[in-house]
Design a protein around this motif. Sequence first.
Motif, PDB file in Angstrom:
ATOM      1  N   MET A   1      13.711  -3.601  12.115  1.00  0.00           N
ATOM      2  CA  MET A   1      13.090  -3.490  10.590  1.00  0.00           C
ATOM      3  C   MET A   1      13.738  -4.134   9.159  1.00  0.00           C
ATOM      4  SD  MET A   1      10.401  -1.474  11.574  1.00  0.00           S
ATOM      5  CE  MET A   1       9.786  -0.492  10.238  1.00  0.00           C
ATOM      6  N   CYS A   2      13.085  -4.351   8.476  1.00  0.00           N
ATOM      7  CA  CYS A   2      13.378  -4.420   7.191  1.00  0.00           C
ATOM      8  C   CYS A   2      13.159  -4.040   5.532  1.00  0.00           C
ATOM      9  CB  CYS A   2      12.615  -5.832   6.458  1.00  0.00           C
ATOM     10  SG  CYS A   2      13.539  -6.719   5.416  1.00  0.00           S
ATOM     11  N   TYR A   3      14.050  -2.708   5.539  1.00  0.00           N
ATOM     12  CA  TYR A   3      14.251  -1.736   4.920  1.00  0.00           C
ATOM     13  C   TYR A   3      14.097  -1.933   3.288  1.00  0.00           C
ATOM     14  CZ  TYR A   3      14.031   0.996   8.810  1.00  0.00           C
ATOM     15  OH  TYR A   3      13.515   1.236  10.538  1.00  0.00           O
ATOM     16  N   ALA A   4      13.527  -1.636   2.668  1.00  0.00           N
ATOM     17  CA  ALA A   4      13.880  -1.546   0.784  1.00  0.00           C
ATOM     18  C   ALA A   4      13.465  -0.474   0.281  1.00  0.00           C
ATOM     19  CB  ALA A   4      12.976  -2.335  -0.250  1.00  0.00           C
TER      20      ALA A   4
ATOM     21  N   TYR B   1       0.262  -0.954  -0.167  1.00  0.00           N
ATOM     22  CA  TYR B   1      -0.096   0.370  -0.057  1.00  0.00           C
ATOM     23  C   TYR B   1       1.357   1.364  -0.208  1.00  0.00           C
ATOM     24  CZ  TYR B   1      -4.231  -2.820   1.517  1.00  0.00           C
ATOM     25  OH  TYR B   1      -5.413  -3.824   1.465  1.00  0.00           O
ATOM     26  N   TYR B   2       0.952   2.137  -1.067  1.00  0.00           N
ATOM     27  CA  TYR B   2       1.352   3.247  -0.863  1.00  0.00           C
ATOM     28  C   TYR B   2       0.674   4.402   0.152  1.00  0.00           C
ATOM     29  CZ  TYR B   2       3.215   2.618  -5.251  1.00  0.00           C
ATOM     30  OH  TYR B   2       4.771   2.225  -6.531  1.00  0.00           O
ATOM     31  N   HIS B   3       1.837   5.287   0.916  1.00  0.00           N
ATOM     32  CA  HIS B   3       1.050   5.738   2.873  1.00  0.00           C
ATOM     33  C   HIS B   3       1.843   7.142   2.068  1.00  0.00           C
ATOM     34  CE1 HIS B   3       1.156   6.326   6.799  1.00  0.00           C
ATOM     35  NE2 HIS B   3       2.784   5.870   6.553  1.00  0.00           N
ATOM     36  N   TYR B   4       0.858   7.741   2.615  1.00  0.00           N
ATOM     37  CA  TYR B   4       1.395   9.676   2.853  1.00  0.00           C
ATOM     38  C   TYR B   4       0.940  10.209   3.420  1.00  0.00           C
ATOM     39  CZ  TYR B   4       0.079   7.987  -2.162  1.00  0.00           C
ATOM     40  OH  TYR B   4      -0.033   7.034  -3.347  1.00  0.00           O
ATOM     41  N   TRP B   5       2.191  10.203   4.315  1.00  0.00           N
ATOM     42  CA  TRP B   5       2.701  11.067   5.393  1.00  0.00           C
ATOM     43  C   TRP B   5       3.412  11.956   5.463  1.00  0.00           C
ATOM     44  CZ3 TRP B   5       1.308   9.911  10.812  1.00  0.00           C
ATOM     45  CH2 TRP B   5       2.564  10.386  11.764  1.00  0.00           C
ATOM     46  N   PHE B   6       3.129  13.277   6.275  1.00  0.00           N
ATOM     47  CA  PHE B   6       3.383  14.638   5.875  1.00  0.00           C
ATOM     48  C   PHE B   6       3.723  15.500   7.281  1.00  0.00           C
ATOM     49  CE2 PHE B   6       1.181  13.837   1.651  1.00  0.00           C
ATOM     50  CZ  PHE B   6       2.338  13.958   0.949  1.00  0.00           C
TER      51      PHE B   6
ATOM     52  N   ASP C   1      -8.629 -10.285   3.612  1.00  0.00           N
ATOM     53  CA  ASP C   1      -8.097 -11.039   4.006  1.00  0.00           C
ATOM     54  C   ASP C   1      -6.454 -11.137   2.843  1.00  0.00           C
ATOM     55  OD1 ASP C   1      -6.392 -13.377   5.582  1.00  0.00           O
ATOM     56  OD2 ASP C   1      -7.703 -14.841   4.579  1.00  0.00           O
ATOM     57  N   ILE C   2      -5.506 -10.532   2.646  1.00  0.00           N
ATOM     58  CA  ILE C   2      -3.909 -11.010   2.015  1.00  0.00           C
ATOM     59  C   ILE C   2      -3.122 -10.542   2.956  1.00  0.00           C
ATOM     60  CG2 ILE C   2      -4.901  -8.256   1.118  1.00  0.00           C
ATOM     61  CD1 ILE C   2      -4.186  -9.706  -0.975  1.00  0.00           C
ATOM     62  N   PRO C   3      -1.925 -10.874   2.599  1.00  0.00           N
ATOM     63  CA  PRO C   3      -0.315 -10.303   3.264  1.00  0.00           C
ATOM     64  C   PRO C   3      -0.193  -8.552   3.062  1.00  0.00           C
ATOM     65  CG  PRO C   3      -0.344 -12.609   2.432  1.00  0.00           C
ATOM     66  CD  PRO C   3      -1.530 -11.892   2.782  1.00  0.00           C
ATOM     67  N   PHE C   4       0.549  -8.052   3.943  1.00  0.00           N
ATOM     68  CA  PHE C   4       0.401  -6.532   3.082  1.00  0.00           C
ATOM     69  C   PHE C   4       1.619  -5.506   3.866  1.00  0.00           C
ATOM     70  CE2 PHE C   4      -1.971  -6.070   6.730  1.00  0.00           C
ATOM     71  CZ  PHE C   4      -0.888  -4.776   7.279  1.00  0.00           C
ATOM     72  N   CYS C   5       2.359  -5.329   3.375  1.00  0.00           N
ATOM     73  CA  CYS C   5       2.902  -3.945   3.833  1.00  0.00           C
ATOM     74  C   CYS C   5       3.142  -2.618   3.210  1.00  0.00           C
ATOM     75  CB  CYS C   5       4.886  -4.343   3.351  1.00  0.00           C
ATOM     76  SG  CYS C   5       4.692  -4.402   1.788  1.00  0.00           S
ATOM     77  N   VAL C   6       4.226  -1.925   3.667  1.00  0.00           N
ATOM     78  CA  VAL C   6       4.088  -0.253   3.052  1.00  0.00           C
ATOM     79  C   VAL C   6       4.944   0.372   2.453  1.00  0.00           C
ATOM     80  CG1 VAL C   6       3.067   2.042   4.313  1.00  0.00           C
ATOM     81  CG2 VAL C   6       2.202  -0.098   5.316  1.00  0.00           C
ATOM     82  N   CYS C   7       5.082   1.366   1.072  1.00  0.00           N
ATOM     83  CA  CYS C   7       5.779   1.337   1.260  1.00  0.00           C
ATOM     84  C   CYS C   7       4.959   3.336   1.364  1.00  0.00           C
ATOM     85  CB  CYS C   7       5.362   1.506  -0.424  1.00  0.00           C
ATOM     86  SG  CYS C   7       6.396   2.853  -1.332  1.00  0.00           S
TER      87      CYS C   7
ATOM     88  N   ASN D   1      11.283 -11.768  11.228  1.00  0.00           N
ATOM     89  CA  ASN D   1      10.292 -10.865  12.255  1.00  0.00           C
ATOM     90  C   ASN D   1      10.744  -9.542  12.341  1.00  0.00           C
ATOM     91  OD1 ASN D   1       9.183 -11.098  14.533  1.00  0.00           O
ATOM     92  ND2 ASN D   1      10.581 -10.492  16.406  1.00  0.00           N
ATOM     93  N   CYS D   2      10.827  -9.016  11.175  1.00  0.00           N
ATOM     94  CA  CYS D   2      11.513  -7.639  10.913  1.00  0.00           C
ATOM     95  C   CYS D   2      10.307  -6.853   9.541  1.00  0.00           C
ATOM     96  CB  CYS D   2      12.880  -7.594   9.920  1.00  0.00           C
ATOM     97  SG  CYS D   2      13.422  -7.621  11.587  1.00  0.00           S
ATOM     98  N   PRO D   3       9.292  -6.186   9.994  1.00  0.00           N
ATOM     99  CA  PRO D   3       8.341  -5.391   9.079  1.00  0.00           C
ATOM    100  C   PRO D   3       9.131  -5.437   8.008  1.00  0.00           C
ATOM    101  CG  PRO D   3       8.265  -5.233  11.281  1.00  0.00           C
ATOM    102  CD  PRO D   3       9.010  -5.187  10.945  1.00  0.00           C
ATOM    103  N   LEU D   4       8.466  -5.927   6.637  1.00  0.00           N
ATOM    104  CA  LEU D   4       9.009  -4.829   5.464  1.00  0.00           C
ATOM    105  C   LEU D   4       8.036  -4.070   5.123  1.00  0.00           C
ATOM    106  CD1 LEU D   4      10.922  -5.313   2.909  1.00  0.00           C
ATOM    107  CD2 LEU D   4       8.154  -6.689   1.872  1.00  0.00           C
ATOM    108  N   PHE D   5       9.194  -2.380   4.974  1.00  0.00           N
ATOM    109  CA  PHE D   5       8.849  -1.459   4.650  1.00  0.00           C
ATOM    110  C   PHE D   5       9.443  -1.101   3.888  1.00  0.00           C
ATOM    111  CE2 PHE D   5       8.854   3.264   6.150  1.00  0.00           C
ATOM    112  CZ  PHE D   5       7.533   3.613   5.713  1.00  0.00           C
ATOM    113  N   VAL D   6       8.888  -0.099   2.583  1.00  0.00           N
ATOM    114  CA  VAL D   6       9.443   0.080   1.399  1.00  0.00           C
ATOM    115  C   VAL D   6       9.260   2.012   1.780  1.00  0.00           C
ATOM    116  CG1 VAL D   6       9.131   0.678  -0.661  1.00  0.00           C
ATOM    117  CG2 VAL D   6       8.562  -1.447   0.286  1.00  0.00           C
ATOM    118  N   ILE D   7      10.608   2.172   0.794  1.00  0.00           N
ATOM    119  CA  ILE D   7      10.761   3.741   0.771  1.00  0.00           C
ATOM    120  C   ILE D   7      10.490   3.674  -0.932  1.00  0.00           C
ATOM    121  CG2 ILE D   7      12.328   5.750   1.010  1.00  0.00           C
ATOM    122  CD1 ILE D   7      10.947   5.770   3.680  1.00  0.00           C
TER     123      ILE D   7
END
Length: 375
Positions: free
Chosen positions: A192-195, A78-83, A103-109, A158-164
Amino acid sequence: MRIIAFYLPQFHNIPENDEWWGDGFTEWVNVKKAEPIFEGHEQPRVPLNNNYYNLLDDDVKIWQAELAKKYGIYGFCYYHYWFSGKLLLEKPMEQMLANKKVDIPFCVCWANEPWTRAWVGEKKVLIGQDYGDKKEWRDHFEYLLPFFKDDRYIKEKNCPLFVIYRPEIISCLKEMFEYWDQLAKENGFDGMCYAYQNIDFDLLKNKDDSLFTYNIEFQPHYAFYDLNANKHKKLRAMKRTVSQFLEKHTGKNIKFVGNGKLVSNFIQYDDAWNAILQRTPTSDKNVPGAFVGWDNTPRHGKGGRVYIGDTPEKFEKYLTELIKRARSVYKKDLMFMYAWNEWAEGGYLEPDERNGYKNLEAIKNALENTGELPW
């Protein structure tokens, strides 16, 4: 093989878009007003059965999750917009978190660019991006923490995948990432698991990617760069040959000068996919990317870019080969797909009047052909 599809939430009204783009604006506005700009150009694109959905309807999100899983998509990003604490387009993801029926796996970009009027050729900044300091970093992490803790959230060891999306524009990247890593450990994770997904960061000569686990080859942007680079090499070689010939026969050292702009706005789908399949990962962090199509003329009109010649049959063939390369060359069970629902950029897997369910069927067939169905 875990195919994760990028997911755009801009299919519902928000006050900011109403103010900036007109009352009732959603991504569907751009999609519906699109016009063909050359002979044979298939615009506008129409969702199957005119399904111009509203993402604030939970039944839509449940339908999307069930459909994606049925055809072998592992999860959504999911694209995530934070300012600096200001959120935009956050409701679909928040509703998804609250509703386990999605019901589906997800991560955040984190799509960390400032919002501008670039769509209409203007540089005006609509909402800027200020990364702040520890207080702002903590606020952001604490907003994301309930998502990270959800059983559906994609984690690596056990590290959340977080995309930049664009790490190269964050001056405090290292400090912020280290702080988030600390906060993750304080909250029961192993860090954290960064991508990252932007080629501009990958091309930095002095980039520090030590905190990143993955470099996502975001397609077709990486392919576009590779095609450009290859053409530049051929042009430079040609110029050297001609210069050497002229110098030999005239005694003068003649140099060619030009802006080097080579690739037009119309690119062959086959060329892009051949570039993807010929790409050699630059490190063991690279994760392969795939794309179903690209045509952003609904947003940019004649200034848009179109990949010409896409068909579900080609998509299946190329994706099958990329899945094999993911295992044999990249040594990965992970792949990112552009995209689940980027309708105004021609990158969508959802069924439409043009191809029905054929692009989804192509994914399932490619996974079955390689023995990689995740379910």
